[in-house]
Design a protein around this motif. Structure first.
Motif, short mmCIF file in Angstrom:
data_model
loop_
_atom_site.label_atom_id
_atom_site.label_comp_id
_atom_site.label_asym_id
_atom_site.label_seq_id
_atom_site.Cartn_x
_atom_site.Cartn_y
_atom_site.Cartn_z
N UNK A 7 0.83 -1.21 0.00
CA UNK A 7 0.00 0.00 0.00
C UNK A 7 0.86 1.25 0.00
N UNK A 8 1.96 1.24 0.74
CA UNK A 8 2.84 2.41 0.82
C UNK A 8 3.49 2.71 -0.53
N UNK A 9 3.78 1.67 -1.32
CA UNK A 9 4.34 1.88 -2.65
C UNK A 9 3.40 2.68 -3.54
N UNK A 10 2.11 2.44 -3.37
CA UNK A 10 1.10 3.00 -4.26
C UNK A 10 0.52 4.32 -3.77
N UNK A 11 0.47 4.49 -2.48
CA UNK A 11 -0.28 5.57 -1.86
C UNK A 11 0.36 6.94 -2.14
N UNK A 12 -0.46 7.90 -2.56
CA UNK A 12 -0.02 9.29 -2.66
C UNK A 12 -1.24 10.19 -2.59
N UNK A 13 -1.11 11.45 -2.91
CA UNK A 13 -2.19 12.40 -2.70
C UNK A 13 -3.38 12.17 -3.63
N UNK B 41 -3.89 8.80 -5.03
CA UNK B 41 -4.13 7.36 -5.08
C UNK B 41 -4.11 6.83 -3.65
N UNK B 42 -5.29 6.51 -3.12
CA UNK B 42 -5.40 6.07 -1.73
C UNK B 42 -5.47 4.55 -1.69
N UNK B 43 -4.65 3.94 -0.86
CA UNK B 43 -4.60 2.49 -0.75
C UNK B 43 -5.02 2.04 0.65
#
Length: 335
Positions: free
Chosen positions: A163-169, A171-173
């Motif tokens: 999830x941390x790889x994908x998550x940003x402002x 794209x919420x994982x």
């Protein structure tokens, strides 16, 4: 981190872009050398995502061994029919410490098994593994438009890491341990999107579409719960969220496939027009067989199966659904 994305179609490319923009080194693999050469030359995927240039942190290769030999995590995004063969080819070169995630939505064609079972067969039970699914069109992810997704793993730290790889402002994982529910939601919604497309192709309108989605959700819940998935997962992003997206927007290949069938085109004609994998066409047979084996009533799925495999017309399938005996609508879609 050093991440390998396996599969250079639209979704694999979008995920590679997302992870590279998040600051990681990404190596994107595809099995067609000419396609990969074009990606390297153009520094974008002109075929699928021409408006999304590659950052410097995103490189490409047609050598699968090179793609995975130094990765910390491999993210697989290939069609379900190629999933087992791809993992078998990856396994000898992949470090024992590397995690494996996949974004493939479907079940194994030959066995009907969950892809997580295929991962265990090939990679072993100790390999950190995660699946991601949710309402995500590749073009919108590549364009940086907001969305959310579910990452499922039996290992809490693997779910959080992925999830941390994908998550940003934009794209919420979210994370869950319900690996079964996430996979079944992603596979079943594709079949129901074909049905929704057919209804619209026949000109039935918004009322019919809403009813079909609602009753389709009942089918998804019945199967998902019977297979060990959890209600909160099936009613979340990987279930109802993805179902709504694929049933209502023409970016969905499965919906467009159904539209073409409803408009009178043959399976071969509409497949050629779309020019990409139609996962729901494969999943219909697998899911219908599972429903029969478990005694689960899935009338919409059954009609899609009969259209694709027994020569039934979309109009005949609609008659079959409408002529079913009236019955109570039970709570939580269990009728």
């Amino acid at each position: 981190m050093t991440i390998s994305v396996i599969g250079a179609g639209s979704w694999g490319t979008a995920l590679a872009l997302l992870i590279a923009r998040n600051g990681h080194q990404v190596l994107l693999w595809g099995h067609h050398p000419e396609h990969i050469a074009n990606l390297g030359r153009d520094r974008c995927n002109k075929r699928y995502l021409p408006e999304a240039p590659f950052p410097e942190t995103l490189q490409v290769t047609a050598d699968l061994g090179e793609a995975v030999e130094q990765c910390e995590l491999a993210l697989v995004s290939v069609p379900s029919h190629a999933f087992r063969a791809t993992l078998m080819a990856m396994h000898p070169a992949m470090p024992d410490s590397a995690g494996l995630a996949w974004a493939t939505k479907g079940l194994e064609k030959t066995s009907g098994r969950l892809l997580s079972d295929v991962v265990t067969d090939i990679m072993g039970a100790d390999r950190p593994a995660a699946v991601l699914s949710g309402p995500t069109f590749a073009s919108e992810v590549a364009a940086g438009k907001p969305t959310a997704i579910t990452v499922a793993s039996r290992q809490t730290d693997m779910a959080a890491k992925t999830a941390a790889l994908l998550h940003n402002k934009y794209f919420r994982a979210y994370t869950t341990s319900d690996i079964v529910g996430v996979q079944l939601g992603g596979a079943t919604k594709n079949v129901l999107a074909i049905a929704a497309g057919m209804a619209d192709g026949l000109g039935f309108g918004a009322n019919a579409r809403a009813a079909l989605i609602t009753r389709g959700l009942a089918e998804l819940l019945r199967l998902g719960l019977a297979m060990g998935g959890r209600m909160e997962t099936l009613m979340g992003l990987a279930g109802v969220g993805d179902l709504l997206l694929t049933c209502t927007d023409n970016q969905s290949r499965n919906r467009r496939f159904g539209l073409g069938l409803g408009q009178g085109l043959s399976r071969e004609e509409v497949t050629a027009q779309i020019g990409q994998e139609i996962e729901g066409a494969t999943a219909a047979s697998i899911i219908y067989k599972l429903a029969c084996e478990k005694g689960i009533e899935m009338p919409i799925t059954e009609q899609v199966y009969r259209i694709l495999n027994e020569g039934m017309t979309p109009a005949e399938a609609v008659d079959n659904l409408l002529l079913r005996e009236p019955k109570p609508e039970m709570a939580q879609g269990m009728a």
